[in-house]
Scaffold this active site. Sequence first.
Site, mmCIF file in Angstrom:
data_model
loop_
_atom_site.group_PDB
_atom_site.id
_atom_site.type_symbol
_atom_site.label_atom_id
_atom_site.label_comp_id
_atom_site.label_asym_id
_atom_site.label_seq_id
_atom_site.Cartn_x
_atom_site.Cartn_y
_atom_site.Cartn_z
ATOM 1 N N LYS A 11 -4.967 9.213 -6.207
ATOM 2 C CA LYS A 11 -5.753 10.443 -6.416
ATOM 3 C C LYS A 11 -4.834 11.603 -6.752
ATOM 4 O O LYS A 11 -3.638 11.577 -6.428
ATOM 5 C CB LYS A 11 -6.581 10.780 -5.173
ATOM 6 C CG LYS A 11 -5.795 11.006 -3.870
ATOM 7 C CD LYS A 11 -5.228 12.377 -3.644
ATOM 8 C CE LYS A 11 -4.388 12.464 -2.371
ATOM 9 N NZ LYS A 11 -3.502 13.605 -2.302
ATOM 10 N N VAL A 95 5.181 5.745 -3.418
ATOM 11 C CA VAL A 95 4.971 5.892 -1.961
ATOM 12 C C VAL A 95 5.450 7.276 -1.497
ATOM 13 O O VAL A 95 6.490 7.752 -1.944
ATOM 14 C CB VAL A 95 5.742 4.764 -1.232
ATOM 15 C CG1 VAL A 95 5.723 4.969 0.282
ATOM 16 C CG2 VAL A 95 5.155 3.414 -1.607
ATOM 17 N N ALA A 97 4.156 10.158 -2.069
ATOM 18 C CA ALA A 97 4.242 10.924 -3.310
ATOM 19 C C ALA A 97 3.155 11.975 -3.462
ATOM 20 O O ALA A 97 3.124 12.699 -4.446
ATOM 21 C CB ALA A 97 4.171 9.954 -4.493
ATOM 22 N N ASP A 136 -7.502 11.301 4.051
ATOM 23 C CA ASP A 136 -7.916 11.023 2.668
ATOM 24 C C ASP A 136 -8.714 9.729 2.531
ATOM 25 O O ASP A 136 -9.245 9.433 1.453
ATOM 26 C CB ASP A 136 -6.679 10.906 1.752
ATOM 27 C CG ASP A 136 -6.024 12.262 1.517
ATOM 28 O OD1 ASP A 136 -6.684 13.295 1.749
ATOM 29 O OD2 ASP A 136 -4.857 12.278 1.105
HETATM 30 P P1 ATP Z 1 -1.016 11.592 1.146
HETATM 31 O O1 ATP Z 1 -1.145 12.221 -0.201
HETATM 32 O O2 ATP Z 1 -2.329 11.043 1.671
HETATM 33 O O3 ATP Z 1 -0.278 12.407 2.145
HETATM 34 P P2 ATP Z 1 1.148 10.019 0.202
HETATM 35 O O4 ATP Z 1 0.781 9.529 -1.154
HETATM 36 O O5 ATP Z 1 2.017 11.215 0.270
HETATM 37 O O6 ATP Z 1 -0.185 10.263 0.992
HETATM 38 P P3 ATP Z 1 1.601 7.317 1.063
HETATM 39 O O7 ATP Z 1 2.106 6.676 -0.187
HETATM 40 O O8 ATP Z 1 0.213 7.028 1.468
HETATM 41 O O9 ATP Z 1 1.833 8.898 0.997
HETATM 42 O O10 ATP Z 1 2.642 6.935 2.221
HETATM 43 C C1 ATP Z 1 2.984 7.809 3.234
HETATM 44 C C2 ATP Z 1 3.738 7.050 4.321
HETATM 45 O O11 ATP Z 1 2.885 6.054 4.895
HETATM 46 C C3 ATP Z 1 4.987 6.357 3.841
HETATM 47 O O12 ATP Z 1 6.024 6.762 4.676
HETATM 48 C C4 ATP Z 1 4.710 4.870 4.019
HETATM 49 O O13 ATP Z 1 5.830 4.177 4.515
HETATM 50 C C5 ATP Z 1 3.572 4.807 5.022
HETATM 51 N N1 ATP Z 1 2.582 3.759 4.719
HETATM 52 C C6 ATP Z 1 1.880 3.080 5.621
HETATM 53 N N2 ATP Z 1 1.045 2.216 5.024
HETATM 54 C C7 ATP Z 1 1.195 2.350 3.703
HETATM 55 C C8 ATP Z 1 0.616 1.723 2.569
HETATM 56 N N3 ATP Z 1 -0.301 0.760 2.679
HETATM 57 N N4 ATP Z 1 0.995 2.143 1.342
HETATM 58 C C9 ATP Z 1 1.919 3.139 1.222
HETATM 59 N N5 ATP Z 1 2.517 3.737 2.264
HETATM 60 C C10 ATP Z 1 2.172 3.358 3.506
#
Ligand code: ATP
Length: 283
Positions: A11, A95, A97, A136
């Site tokens: 998203k 990840v 991100a 989210d």
């Molecule tokens: P948001 O925008 O919701 O804050 P994000 O995109 O910044 O999320 P994610 O990629 O969801 O972050 O990952 C955040 C953290 O969660 C990472 O440190 C990762 O190791 C952990 N994590 C746990 N489960 C997952 C998963 N299924 N996929 C990705 N990361 C995961």
Amino acid sequence: MNTLSIRSPAKINLFLKVVGKRADGYHELETLMCRVDLFDIVTLSFDQPSISVQCTHPEVPEDKRNLAYKAAALFFEALAKDHGVSIFIEKVVPVGAGLGGGSGNAAAVLMGLNQHYGFPFSNKEIMDMGLKVGADVPFFLFQHTAVARGVGEHLEPVYGVPPWSAVLVFPKCQISTAWVYEHLSLGLTNCEENYMFFRFFEDLSKRKILLCNDLEQVTVKKFPEINIIKTALLDLGAEAALMSGSGPTVFALFQDRQQAFPAFQKIRQQQGWDTFLVNLLLP
Ligand code: ATP
């Protein structure tokens, strides 16, 4: 074997305003979220003796810390059955991100399990489970462009978003969402006070003003590269460029894929950045 593969999208936040902080420490947001056609693939193998997770990305935990694992554990707890599922995640979404990859995976698991077990839970019950995993997750279960309010639990569908193309640039540095909120100065908003989402789609000049993200000012302090990416994308003809979620991914909007493609080709030559050309998933 009894398996199901589900596409788990990323998203972007077209607008993100922090409106307050609750007594329990959670921040209340008003955010316009849209899914994009960048997908992880989540494959569920059903009727296993326990829950297990495997992920192709080396930094994603494969134990109880994984959001997909947490979702499955909550589902089986509510089902009051000692069942299990094997979860295989083919990671494409960067990840940590700001693209909600983990939350999307959790939503995919909840939807897949509910389907496999013959829909024992209502949409509302599944949403409540999702919210326990992360703010989210309800949005991904909603499967529609939406404004999310509160801590992500109030969702209102949004119609009329144009079929923009977007270039996503991930500068390959991760940021913890918790860190961003800890360093946020409440009240220092760049976003309009009484935001009217329908105005978002009116015309381009207004849209440039209305795109805003209160978390950007925090993340930029740690990663000034975000401003360099934004400037580069605007110089390449983007209509607008903004950080998504808590960052550090920056997205740039273009009228269509034809306009986005030259910018994508140019920016992908930059070393150290991961670049994606995507379409918004509408509605
Ligand atoms: P948001 O925008 O919701 O804050 P994000 O995109 O910044 O999320 P994610 O990629 O969801 O972050 O990952 C955040 C953290 O969660 C990472 O440190 C990762 O190791 C952990 N994590 C746990 N489960 C997952 C998963 N299924 N996929 C990705 N990361 C995961």
